[in-house]
Scaffold this motif. Structure first.
Motif, PDB file in Angstrom:
ATOM      1  N   SER A  16      82.043-118.035  39.500  1.00 23.04           N
ATOM      2  CA  SER A  16      82.522-118.814  38.587  1.00 23.04           C
ATOM      3  C   SER A  16      82.925-118.108  37.279  1.00 23.04           C
ATOM      4  N   PRO A  17      83.412-118.826  36.305  1.00 24.30           N
ATOM      5  CA  PRO A  17      83.872-118.193  35.030  1.00 24.30           C
ATOM      6  C   PRO A  17      82.566-117.990  34.271  1.00 24.30           C
ATOM      7  N   LYS A  18      81.531-118.706  34.679  1.00 23.10           N
ATOM      8  CA  LYS A  18      80.212-118.312  33.814  1.00 23.10           C
ATOM      9  C   LYS A  18      79.534-117.306  34.423  1.00 23.10           C
ATOM     10  N   LYS A  19      79.611-116.833  35.622  1.00 19.87           N
ATOM     11  CA  LYS A  19      78.803-115.703  36.392  1.00 19.87           C
ATOM     12  C   LYS A  19      79.708-115.313  37.385  1.00 19.87           C
ATOM     13  N   ASN A  20      80.082-114.000  37.208  1.00 27.81           N
ATOM     14  CA  ASN A  20      80.874-113.230  38.415  1.00 27.81           C
ATOM     15  C   ASN A  20      80.608-111.926  38.348  1.00 27.81           C
ATOM     16  N   ASP A  21      79.416-111.456  37.986  1.00 26.51           N
ATOM     17  CA  ASP A  21      79.190-110.113  37.704  1.00 26.51           C
ATOM     18  C   ASP A  21      78.376-109.628  39.175  1.00 26.51           C
ATOM     19  N   HIS A  22      78.113-110.083  40.008  1.00 30.71           N
ATOM     20  CA  HIS A  22      77.128-109.874  41.114  1.00 30.71           C
ATOM     21  C   HIS A  22      77.768-109.623  42.629  1.00 30.71           C
ATOM     22  N   PHE A  23      78.966-109.333  42.465  1.00 29.57           N
ATOM     23  CA  PHE A  23      79.833-109.294  43.713  1.00 29.57           C
ATOM     24  C   PHE A  23      79.210-107.707  44.542  1.00 29.57           C
ATOM     25  N   ASP A  24      79.085-106.756  43.712  1.00 27.77           N
ATOM     26  CA  ASP A  24      78.725-105.539  44.216  1.00 27.77           C
ATOM     27  C   ASP A  24      77.391-105.512  44.849  1.00 27.77           C
ATOM     28  N   ARG A  25      76.460-106.307  44.216  1.00 25.36           N
ATOM     29  CA  ARG A  25      74.863-106.264  44.739  1.00 25.36           C
ATOM     30  C   ARG A  25      74.667-107.185  45.686  1.00 25.36           C
TER      31      ARG A  25
END
Length: 412
Positions: free
Chosen positions: A336-345
């Motif tokens: 989501s716009p609030k959290k989207n930094d976890h794709f790679d992990r």
């Protein structure tokens, strides 16, 4: 190749049929009451221009509101509920106090479809139930209007204005479940959305089955594969053997099936590649339901850059060493716009040497359905249909441990 921007049309065929089949609704119109029937996330009968006296003694007009309950044969069932609601000040007696015979509740309440009522009324006829909606609405109108007509006998609710029918629903028949439960305003939170489902295998087809029964405006289906016999065992409903003689492209098949219930289901019988991934820029939300790591990464990175919220689903299933049991996990990852930094992990894009017997077409229809349910619940939480106290953006269900995680939470 841009997708067309569709505007909502007004569809009146369902309401015309409803009126023609039910003499009580037709009689309200014929007798000159200012009738409106409104259908989008619910089905409501409104009678406007009802005269009443307010507390200071002023003569006003308000709107009487009543959800329309239907039987299975599409005929009205006024006996299902004896209550009614009102838009306006509370109608008062000659003495200027609220009419005692109908007092039930006061306070603004959103019924959806642009209907916000101010008061709730409750009164039953001597028989204990209303025969039809003509009986019910005229009873309430007479009670509400009597004090105003005492002051001005010429006042009437029968003004012979043209009847109004507003049908903006995506469904070909009324969503009576939302009407009966009074959650029209909640169900309507997704009504304006255009969503895409990329991949119509086991999980993607179950997601479609769930979201097709919401009021979402458009559902676009992307899949370049055909529907074969092994797909039938991981799909909603049942497939006749005759339907498998000439395999049909999945996107076209599912668009055909669900278009008998609703509008706005569009087929794109193609895989999403680097050549056409730009099509996804036109959507408010995307479900990624594919098992090819490279394609998943391509689509996800595009959506992340475009700022489009999405859910990626997946599962890992394998046999135990003795080949007598299955173990595995079901994953739902939200961005989501609030959290989207976890794709790679969190999202696998390279299977490597990892064993995953799911790719051998082990029939795990219930896991596909579970994966879809988790994804759609998370989607509905994002749009405020369900309450969300955790804000998790990753959940994994472990089958043998019967454990559901709630990770990658939004802090604060």
């Amino acid at each position: 190749m841009p997708l067309p921007s569709k505007s909502r049309k007004v569809w009146c065929s369902m309401l015309a049929d409803l009126i023609s089949r039910n003499p009580d609704l037709q009689r309200l119109m014929d007798d000159g009451y200012s009738v409106e029937i409104r259908r989008q996330t619910g089905l409501h009968l409104l009678v406007h221009d009802v005269p009443y006296r307010n507390a200071p003694g002023d003569l006003k007009r308000g709107t009487l509101v009543c959800p329309i309950h239907l039987r299975e044969d599409n005929l009205t069932n006024a006996a299902a509920n004896h209550q009614a609601w009102f838009i306006g000040e509370h109608p008062c007696s000659i003495e200027g106090t609220p009419i005692a015979g109908i007092v039930h509740s006061s306070g603004r309440s959103d019924f959806g479809d642009g209907i916000v009522v101010d008061h709730g009324f409750s009164t039953k006829p001597r028989t204990g139930f209303y025969n039809d909606y003509y009986d019910k609405m005229t009873h309430y109108i007479n009670v509400i209007s009597a004090p105003a007509q005492h002051l001005d006998p010429t006042l009437t609710a029968r003004l012979y204005k043209p009847a109004q029918t507003t049908d903006n629903s995506v469904f070909y028949y009324a969503d009576t479940a939302s009407t009966r439960s009074g959650i029209g305003s909640i169900a309507g939170k997704v009504a304006a959305l255009r969503i895409a489902i990329v991949g119509l295998g086991g999980t993607g087809s179950h997601i479609l089955d769930l979201v097709a029964k919401t009021h979402v405006n458009e559902i676009h289906l992307f899949d370049g594969d055909a529907f074969y016999s092994h797909n039938a065992f991981r799909a909603p409903s049942a497939t006749a053997i005759s339907d498998l003689q000439t395999p049909e492209l999945k996107a076209k098949r599912y668009a055909r099936i669900y278009s008998v219930m609703r509008r706005g289901v569009e087929a794109h019988p193609e895989y999403v590649t680097d050549q056409n991934v730009g099509l996804l820029q036109h959507f408010d939300f995307v479900f990624i339901c594919i098992d090819k790591g490279a394609a998943r990464e391509l689509i996800a990175k595009y959506l992340l850059q475009a700022g489009i919220p999405f859910i990626d689903v997946g599962m890992h299933v394998q046999m135990t060493k003795d080949a007598q049991k299955l173990v595995g996990q079901v994953r739902t990852t939200f961005f989501s716009p609030k959290k989207n930094d976890h794709f790679d992990r969190r999202v696998p894009v390279d299977s490597g040497n990892m064993r995953n017997d799911y790719g051998l077409n082990i029939q795990v229809n219930e896991l596909n359905a579970l994966n879809a349910v988790h994804a759609v619940i998370r989607w509905k939480k994002y749009y405020g249909i369900y309450d969300d106290q955790i804000g998790e953006h990753e959940s994994v269900y472990a089958i043998n441990a019967h454990m559901l995680t709630k990770d990658e939470r939004v802090e604060g």
